[in-house]
Design a protein around this motif. Sequence first.
Motif, short mmCIF file in Angstrom:
data_model
loop_
_atom_site.label_atom_id
_atom_site.label_comp_id
_atom_site.label_asym_id
_atom_site.label_seq_id
_atom_site.Cartn_x
_atom_site.Cartn_y
_atom_site.Cartn_z
N UNK A 1 32.59 46.02 21.60
CA UNK A 1 33.18 44.92 22.31
C UNK A 1 33.42 44.52 20.60
N UNK A 2 32.73 44.07 19.77
CA UNK A 2 33.24 43.86 19.08
C UNK A 2 33.95 44.71 18.32
N UNK A 3 33.76 45.81 18.25
CA UNK A 3 34.92 46.27 17.11
C UNK A 3 35.88 46.48 17.82
N UNK A 4 36.02 46.48 18.95
CA UNK A 4 37.56 46.63 19.71
C UNK A 4 38.13 45.44 19.55
N UNK A 5 37.29 44.47 19.27
CA UNK A 5 37.89 43.09 19.10
C UNK A 5 38.59 43.06 17.43
N UNK A 6 37.80 44.07 16.88
CA UNK A 6 38.67 43.89 15.78
C UNK A 6 40.07 45.75 15.71
N UNK A 7 39.82 46.34 16.05
CA UNK A 7 41.04 47.08 16.33
C UNK A 7 42.03 46.56 17.32
N UNK A 8 41.53 45.97 18.21
CA UNK A 8 42.42 45.51 19.20
C UNK A 8 43.32 46.40 20.11
N UNK A 9 42.18 46.75 20.10
CA UNK A 9 42.29 48.80 21.70
C UNK A 9 42.80 47.42 23.09
N UNK A 10 43.32 48.08 23.96
CA UNK A 10 43.33 47.96 25.20
C UNK A 10 41.61 48.33 25.68
N UNK A 11 41.45 47.55 26.13
CA UNK A 11 40.33 47.81 27.45
C UNK A 11 40.57 47.20 28.84
N UNK A 12 40.51 48.39 29.36
CA UNK A 12 40.78 48.21 30.74
C UNK A 12 39.47 46.99 31.79
N UNK A 13 39.47 45.84 32.45
CA UNK A 13 38.87 45.19 33.27
C UNK A 13 39.02 45.47 34.67
N UNK A 14 38.27 45.61 35.35
CA UNK A 14 37.86 44.77 36.86
C UNK A 14 36.58 44.08 37.02
N UNK A 15 37.43 43.80 37.55
CA UNK A 15 36.91 42.78 38.63
C UNK A 15 35.93 42.62 39.81
N UNK A 16 34.99 41.94 39.67
CA UNK A 16 33.68 42.04 40.95
C UNK A 16 33.81 41.33 41.58
N UNK A 17 33.82 40.92 42.82
CA UNK A 17 33.85 39.82 43.16
C UNK A 17 32.77 40.37 45.08
N UNK A 18 32.89 38.90 46.09
CA UNK A 18 32.39 39.20 47.58
C UNK A 18 33.23 39.72 47.77
N UNK A 19 32.95 40.37 48.75
CA UNK A 19 33.64 41.52 49.66
C UNK A 19 33.29 40.06 50.83
#
Length: 700
Positions: free
Chosen positions: A328-346
Motif C-alpha cells: 500500500x505504501x508503495x502504491x501510494x508513491x506510485x499512485x497506481x489504481x487500487x480496486x476496492x471491495x467493500x464488505x458489509x452486513x447482509x
Amino acid sequence: MEGGSGFNSVPPSNSFDKSRVLDVKPLRSLKPVFPNAPSTPPFVCAPPHGPFPSGFTPFYPFSTPQGSQASPDNQQNTTPVQMPMGPTPTPLRAFRSSQAPEFSGAFNGDTEPEVGGNEDGHVDGQKRAARNARGSNSSQKKTRKNQEPGSSRRAAPAPKGPSANFVVGISQIERDDGSRELVNHVLMTFDALRRRLSQIEDAKEQSTGIIKRPDLKASNILMSSGLRTNMKKRIGVVPGVEVGDIFFFRMELCVVGLHAQSMGGIDYMIVRGDTEEEPLAVSIVSSGGYDDDAEDRDVLIYSGQGGNFGKKDKQAADQKLERGNLALERSLRRTNDVRVIRGMKDSVNPTSKVYVYDGLYKIQESWIESKTGCNIFKYKFVRLPGQPGAFSVWKSIQKWKEGISSRVGLILPDLTSGAESTPVSLVNDVDEEKGPAYFTYFSTLKYSKSFNLAQPSFGCNCHNACQPGDHNCSCVTKNGGKFPYTSNGILVSRKPLIYECGPTCPCFPNCKNRVSQTGLKVHLEVFKTTDKGWGLRSWDPIRAGTFICEYAGEVIDKVKGKQGGEEGDNDEYVFDTARVYGSFKWNYEPGLLDEESSSESSEEYKLPSDLIISAKNVGNVSRFMNHSCSPNVFWQPVLYEHNSQSFLHIAFFAIRHIPPMTELTYDYGSAGSDEVGGNSALNKKKKCLCGSSNCRAYFG
DNA sequence: GAACCCTCATCTCG
DNA sequence: CCGAGATGAGGGTT
C-alpha cells in the motif's frame, strides 16, 4: 408525500379493493431498440485529474517515524480530495522507460508490468488436487501442467499444445484474462456447486454436527479444475467484473480474479522495474474487521493489516511495514489504481456478508495512528471520478430505509397498500407519469377451478418443520428425495417441477419447504424505465437462487377460450407456460461432483398441464417485470396441495447475484409457430429492448 | 466456535 | 547459482 396528484391512496380494505387505482396506460417494452455496445467495462480508466507533478521526490517512506507525516488530525476538516500533504507521486519511469509516454496509462492496466514470482498457479493446483484426492472428492480432473517449462506466459500468449489448454472448457488464455461471460459462468458454477453441497450437508443426520464450509469446498473444486478466470494478477480493471457487482463469499472474489487472497484484506503483486522489484497493491477488501472509516461514499480510510487487533488471546503489537502494508505504501508513491471491495452486513441474512466491488481508487495519503499503545497504519483511499455508483447506491438505499431522505420521484411508499409484508415502492424519476394503469393488487393466483392431477394428492405428515434428510416426509420424496431449498431458503436446482408443502400439510408454517408461499422478502420497487415502461427492481441485494415473487393473476381456463373477450388478444400481462422458452443451464454440472446421472438434474420444465395466467386486471409485482434475452431471473413451476387438490404456481428466482437497483428481467419466451391463427402470432411479437449482446430482437 | 484456504516467502534439494 | 518442490507464516471467513 401522497396527498398529491393523480390518485388517492385510500386506506386498505381487506375486501375487494378497487381503490388502488393508478390510471395511466401501461407500457411494456414497445419502443425501438438500440442495441448497446458490447459489454465492455463500463468506464474507461482515465487519469483522474490533470497531469501529475513530475520529477523525483526524495524517497519518502512513511516508515520514517511519524515525524512530519502529519496525522490527519491537523487536516481533518479540510477538503479531502485535492492535494493532500502526502508524498508527491513518483512517476513510474522506472518501468518500461522506453515507451512509457505519459504516466497515466503506465500503471492502470494499459501496459502490463512484469509479474515476478508466482509464474503460475499450477503448483498450488496440484497440491490441492493431491489434497483433495485424499479427501472425498476424488473425481476432479487432474490439473495438468498446462504450460511447458520455460515458456513465459507473456512471451507465448498463443495456446501451445493442441489440447493442452482445455480443462472443463476454460482455456489457459481465458484463465489469464476473463470476460463478462466467463466471469458469469464461473460464478454461476461456483454457486450451483455451493448450493448443492449445502443441500447434501443439510440432508445429513444432525449427529455429524461438524460445520462444513460448502463455499470452500466449491471453490476448491473450481480451483483444482481450472474453472476460474483472471488468474493473471493485474492493476486496475478486471475484465468481466463490473463496478457494482456483488459477491457473497470471499471465494467468489478469488475465482474471478478480483481479489486473490481468500482471507487477507490486501492483495498485491510484485512488479519488476529496471532495477528493483517492489510490491504494489492491486485490491483491498474493507470488511469491518479493523475500524476503517467507511462513512464517506468516495473516501475510505483503511487500516493496515497485522497487529493482532480485535483478536482474542493475542498480544496486540505494532503493525509492520511489510507485505500488504508495504504494498500500500508503495502504491501510494506510485499512485497506481487500487480496486476496492467493500464488505458489509447482509440485511437479508445478517450472519453473512455482502461484498460490493466499488471500482478503482487511489491512495492519497497514509499515516500512523496509535491504538492502545500500538501503531496502526492508515491509508486514505479516494475513488476515481466517473465510475458508476456502487457503494454510494447502498448508502442511498440505507438512507431511504431509515427515512432520512426519501426516494427521489417516490409516488407511493407501498403500492400494495399492505397486501405484502414488505412494502413495494412506486417511483418515477424520469418523467411525469404518475403510475401504471389500473389493476388490483393480489399476491397470488386466483384459480377458478382446481388443477387436476391424475393421482390423488396429499400433503406430508410431518409435525414440526420438514427435515431435509427425512425420507418419511412425502413432500421430500416427491422432490426426488432432495430438499429443494437450502436452510436459508435458496433454491438449489432448477427442476421440471417443485413440490412444496401446502396448506394441507400439518407441518409448521415455518417449514422450509414453503419458500414460494411466504411472500416477498426483498424490498422491491416498481419504477419507470427510460424506454420500457414500468419495470421492477430491488433495494436489497439478491443472492442467486433467491425466491423473488410468484406470477400472480387470474388463471385462464383454456376451455372457455380467451377470457376477457376481445381484449384477450392484446393482453400484455399474460404468462403462458406453453410458450417456447430457450433452454438454459443453471444447475451444477454433475461431473464436478461424484454424481452420476445427469438426467436426474434435468432443467426442462415438465408440467402436468399448461397454465395461462393473466395479470391484466389482477396481479402483483411480477406483472411489471420486463423481458430480457439475457435475464437475471427465471421462472420455476411449483406445485402444492390445497384440500387434496394440486395447484400449480409460477415462482421467480434469481439466476445470479443481483445488485440493488438493477432491473429484474426474465425471458418471456415466444409464442410457438403452431399457434392458432397462423401469422397472428408473429404479429404479436414485440421488438426487444433488452440491449444484451445476444438479444433475439423480438419476443412475445 | 472451529475448521478451514490462498498466496507469498523461505528453505531444501538436485 | 538456479529452478522445482516442500514447508511455514500470515491473514479472517463462515
